[in-house]
Design an enzyme around this catalytic site. Structure first.
Site, short mmCIF file in Angstrom:
data_model
loop_
_atom_site.label_atom_id
_atom_site.label_comp_id
_atom_site.label_asym_id
_atom_site.label_seq_id
_atom_site.Cartn_x
_atom_site.Cartn_y
_atom_site.Cartn_z
CG ASN A 148 -1.24 0.15 5.91
OD1 ASN A 148 -1.68 0.68 7.12
ND2 ASN A 148 -1.65 -0.30 4.59
CB CYS A 169 -7.35 2.10 7.74
SG CYS A 169 -7.47 1.17 6.81
CG HIS A 170 -9.74 3.15 2.83
ND1 HIS A 170 -8.73 3.55 1.29
CD2 HIS A 170 -10.21 1.73 2.06
CE1 HIS A 170 -8.00 2.92 1.01
NE2 HIS A 170 -9.37 1.20 1.44
CG HIS A 199 -5.05 -3.55 8.33
ND1 HIS A 199 -5.01 -3.73 7.34
CD2 HIS A 199 -5.74 -2.37 7.15
CE1 HIS A 199 -4.76 -3.17 6.25
NE2 HIS A 199 -5.44 -2.00 6.11
#
Length: 431
Positions: A148, A169-170, A199
């Site tokens: 990130n 990203c999970h 996000h």
């Protein structure tokens, strides 16, 4: 077999998850794993840990630690990036403590906001150095970025290098579970669609056996009376209509609505954990020695395959068996009402030919509008990093929703100057 290089392999827990997954994957288990980190002790720890897992699962893989970056990257088929430039000390501490002097508070500070901007500014030059090496010694490698701020770093790689890059990203694959399980709803037989930006991607559709679950979800969610950790996401769903992929503590600082010095009661109302990331870092540092014994010195160490995308991506590319991911890629006509230069998070098909992003179309306008407020910061931060001009750092910070809602223009400029000075050699020279 494939050569898989892990940059930032001193992140022992994450290396266990990602490379442990590869060891358990038949199409990848005979790969050469090249581990690289600038912290030689943590590098040795990860090497020992992975060799223990490997020995307990057939000893198929070749595992080697490198302190020579180009040697680690040479002839790699896949490069996994999990670096943290500047570490908790001094850089994360700087990112949090100096803004506090201006009354600017953060929760995580790694994706957006003043913390995300400066994390990007010190990381992009390092990743561009990686890219130069990759272009020379592993030009066909896929670069799987986990570091990130995801959108900013992935965007810099895609726009300034020739390296084949995808951001991972999970939050996409766990989004539906985080929403449904606290509501007592089943996570079986679901069909869902997620798109947006990292996000801040949106659960656009969710159904079970053809039935739209959103009406039941909203009824149950808005009826919850006991305090919980997802109040920011619930508020965004209530006001904008859709659930968001990343946690409430993250999203509290992506918007101008939740962390406001003149309205301190909002912190309690939305259960916002200020300074959450420094607390996590300090906890991990304090617990590392005990964890180190469990991970590094445990000759019986086992592993179960996780939900991290990396091994599934490499498996699909090696075998040709298709796999769908939520990937971060350039918006080349994928989401019609977001900027073309933006990095978007969309469904992607992976197979032997690589990663093929899927066209999404238009997002509901209110969702695209929220995404654009964050994309503005992404694009200006990339411009600042590539052109090395302070005015673009100032502008990125001025465009940040949370920072702009709390500080004046002059305060923002002064804050950026203080952060540039405090980072010292962790940043290149800006004019």
């Amino acid at each position: 077999m494939a050569k898989i290089t892990f940059m930032g392999a001193g992140s022992t827990v994450f290396a266990k998850n990602v490379l442990g997954d590869c060891i358990l994957t038949s199409a990848l288990r005979e790969s050469e794993f090249a581990l690289y980190d600038i912290d030689e002790q943590r590098l040795k720890d990860s090497e020992m840990m992975l060799k223990n897992i490997n020995s307990n699962h057939g000893s198929y893989a070749g595992i080697k630690a490198y302190t020579d970056r180009r040697a680690a990257l040479k002839d790699a088929d896949y490069v996994i990036n999990a670096i943290q430039v500047g570490g908790y000390e001094p850089s994360t501490v700087i990112d949090f403590e100096i803004p506090k002097k201006y009354g600017l508070r953060q929760t995580i500070g790694d994706t957006l906001g003043i913390g995300g901007i400066f994390r990007a500014l010190r990381t992009i030059p390092v990743m561009l150095d990686f890219a130069k090496d990759i272009e020379e010694v592993a030009p066909d490698a896929w670069f799987l970025n986990y570091t990130n701020p995801m959108s900013i770093l992935t965007g810099a790689m895609l726009r300034a290098t020739n390296v084949k890059t995808v951001g991972l990203c999970h939050s996409v694959q766990i989004c539906h579970e985080q929403l449904l399980e606290p509501l007592g709803m089943s996570t079986e037989n679901l069909q869902y669609k997620i798109a947006g930006i990292n996000h801040m991607a949106w659960l656009l559709e969710i159904s079970c056996n053809g039935k739209d679950l959103y009406p039941e979800i909203k009824k149950k969610a808005f009826a919850r009376e006991t305090p919980h950790d997802d109040l920011v996401r619930y508020e965004l769903m209530k006001r904008f209509g859709y659930y968001i992929t990343e946690s409430s503590e993250h999203n509290a600082e992506y918007h101008p609505y939740f962390i406001k010095s003149e309205y301190p009661k909002l912190i309690e109302k939305y259960n916002i954990p200020l300074d959450e990331y420094p607390r996590r870092c300090e906890k991990q540092i304090a617990e590392w020695e005990e964890m180190r014994d469990e991970l590094v010195k445990n000759e019986e160490l086992e592993h179960e395959r996780t939900h991290e995308y990396a091994s599934y991506i490499m498996e699909a590319m090696e075998t040709g068996r298709p796999y769908k991911i939520g990937g971060n890629v350039l918006n080349m006509g994928l989401i019609d009402n977001l900027p073309q230069k933006a990095v978007v998070e969309v469904p992607c098909l992976v197979d032997r030919s690589g990663i093929s992003p899927c066209h999404v179309g238009e997002l509901p306008e209110q969702l695209a509008a929220l995404n654009r407020t964050n994309i503005n910061v992404h694009l200006m931060t990339i411009k600042a990093a590539l052109e090395k001009k302070k005015k673009y750092i100032y502008q990125a910070a001025m465009l940040d929703p949370h920072t702009a809602s709390e500080l004046t223009i002059d305060e923002i400029v002064n804050l950026c100057d203080d952060l540039i000075e405090a980072h010292g050699d962790w940043l290149p020279e800006y004019k």
